[in-house]
Design a protein around this motif. Sequence first.
Motif, PDB file in Angstrom:
ATOM      1  N   SER A   1       0.823  -1.210   0.000  1.00 31.96           N
ATOM      2  CA  SER A   1       0.000   0.000   0.000  1.00 31.96           C
ATOM      3  C   SER A   1       0.857   1.260   0.000  1.00 31.96           C
ATOM      4  CB  SER A   1      -0.951  -0.004   1.197  1.00 31.96           C
ATOM      5  OG  SER A   1      -0.215  -0.091   2.420  1.00 31.96           O
TER       6      SER A   1
ATOM      7  N   PHE B   1      -6.351  16.016   9.492  1.00 32.86           N
ATOM      8  CA  PHE B   1      -7.143  14.808   9.339  1.00 32.86           C
ATOM      9  C   PHE B   1      -7.313  14.122  10.697  1.00 32.86           C
ATOM     10  CE2 PHE B   1      -4.844  15.462   5.349  1.00 32.86           C
ATOM     11  CZ  PHE B   1      -5.906  15.525   4.457  1.00 32.86           C
TER      12      PHE B   1
ATOM     13  N   HIS C   1      -7.837   0.662   8.460  1.00 32.27           N
ATOM     14  CA  HIS C   1      -9.088   0.906   7.749  1.00 32.27           C
ATOM     15  C   HIS C   1      -9.099   2.259   7.056  1.00 32.27           C
ATOM     16  CE1 HIS C   1     -10.127  -2.205  10.757  1.00 32.27           C
ATOM     17  NE2 HIS C   1     -10.961  -2.638   9.819  1.00 32.27           N
ATOM     18  N   SER C   2      -8.060   3.042   7.228  1.00 32.30           N
ATOM     19  CA  SER C   2      -7.952   4.329   6.550  1.00 32.30           C
ATOM     20  C   SER C   2      -6.476   4.640   6.330  1.00 32.30           C
ATOM     21  CB  SER C   2      -8.618   5.446   7.370  1.00 32.30           C
ATOM     22  OG  SER C   2      -7.845   5.750   8.517  1.00 32.30           O
ATOM     23  N   LEU C   3      -6.215   5.679   5.544  1.00 28.79           N
ATOM     24  CA  LEU C   3      -4.839   6.070   5.254  1.00 28.79           C
ATOM     25  C   LEU C   3      -4.145   6.717   6.440  1.00 28.79           C
ATOM     26  CD1 LEU C   3      -5.300   7.586   1.669  1.00 28.79           C
ATOM     27  CD2 LEU C   3      -4.457   5.312   2.280  1.00 28.79           C
ATOM     28  N   PHE C   4      -4.892   7.056   7.475  1.00 29.80           N
ATOM     29  CA  PHE C   4      -4.320   7.779   8.604  1.00 29.80           C
ATOM     30  C   PHE C   4      -4.276   6.922   9.863  1.00 29.80           C
ATOM     31  CE2 PHE C   4      -6.452  10.720   5.720  1.00 29.80           C
ATOM     32  CZ  PHE C   4      -5.379  11.521   5.346  1.00 29.80           C
ATOM     33  N   GLU C   5      -4.357   5.611   9.699  1.00 31.73           N
ATOM     34  CA  GLU C   5      -4.161   4.679  10.796  1.00 31.73           C
ATOM     35  C   GLU C   5      -2.790   4.039  10.670  1.00 31.73           C
ATOM     36  OE1 GLU C   5      -7.188   1.799  11.301  1.00 31.73           O
ATOM     37  OE2 GLU C   5      -8.835   3.248  11.260  1.00 31.73           O
TER      38      GLU C   5
END
Length: 300
Positions: free
Chosen positions: A86, A149, A243-247
Motif C-alpha cells: 500500500s 485529518f 481501515h484508513s490512510l491515517f491509521e
Amino acid sequence: MAKSYERQEAKPHLAEEWVGKVYTFVCILFLVITIFSMVYFVASKGLSTFFVNDVKIGDLLTGLKWSPEADIPLYGALPFIFGSFSTSILAALIAAPLGFCAAVFMVEISPKFGRKYLQPVIELLAGIPSVVYGFVGLSVIVPFFRDVFPGQGIGIAAGALVLSVMILPTITTIATDALAALPSGLKEGSYALGSTRFQTIYRIVLPTTLPAQMTGIVLGIARAFGEALAVQMVIGNAPHIPHSLFESTSTLTSAITLSMGNTAMGSVHNNALWSLGLILMMMTFLFVFIIRMLERRSKL
C-alpha cells in the motif's frame, strides 16, 4: 626481420588480452557466487520456518495476527505485506505524475532551464540519507496530518508521502532519458501534420515512451518496497491492517528491523523474520522480471 618484429610485438598484446579475460572471468564468477550465496542463505533460513518449525505457509501469508510472544504464537504476515504494498503503490501514484511532468518540462518545454536548475535539484534528492527523510516526515508531515485529518498523523499516508519524495529522482531520471532518446522524426512528423506542442507530447511522445516510463515506476516501487528506516519513523509500526490512510500499520522491512536484534538465532520467531526477508527477496525478483519485460517492449 619485419615478421619477427611483428611476432615480438604481438606477444605482449596476447598476454595482456589473456590477463584481461582471466580478470573479467574471476570478477563475474565472484559476482555469481555472491548472488547465489545470498539467495541460498536467505532461502535456507526463511524456509526453515515451514520445514523445521512446522509453521504453515498459508498461515504466514494470510494470517492477520503477528504475536510471536503469546502463549500460542501466531505468525500472520499479511498486515506487513499489505503495508509494504500500500505504501509503495501509493508513493508511486504520487511521484509518477510529478516525475513525468518534470521530465516533459526538462526535455520538451524548457530544456535549458530544466537541465540547468531543475534536474540538479531533483538528483540531489537521491543523495539525502533516508533517516533525514524520516525525521522531516516525523517533524512536518505527521503534525500536519494530525491537525488536518483525524488520527495521530502516522500511517500509510505519511509513509507514502515520504516515499514519494524518495523515489521521485528515480522516476524522473528514467523518464527524462526516455524522452531524450525519442527519435526527433516522430515529433517533426507530428508538427508537420499541424499538431501543437502539447498535442505532440500527449499523443506521440508519452505513448511512445510509456514502456520506458513504466520501467521507472517499477524501479521506484522496488526502491520504496525495500525502504525501512524512513517508513519506520512515520508509519506507526502497528501489526494490523488499517481501515484508513491515517491509521498506523507496519511493513515487512519495519517488522524485520525492529525485531531481528531481539530474537535468538534458530528460534521460530527468528526464522519467521527470515521468511519475511525471503518474501522481500522474491518480490525484488518479481520487480526485476517486470522491468525486463518492459525493456523488451520499449525498443523502438
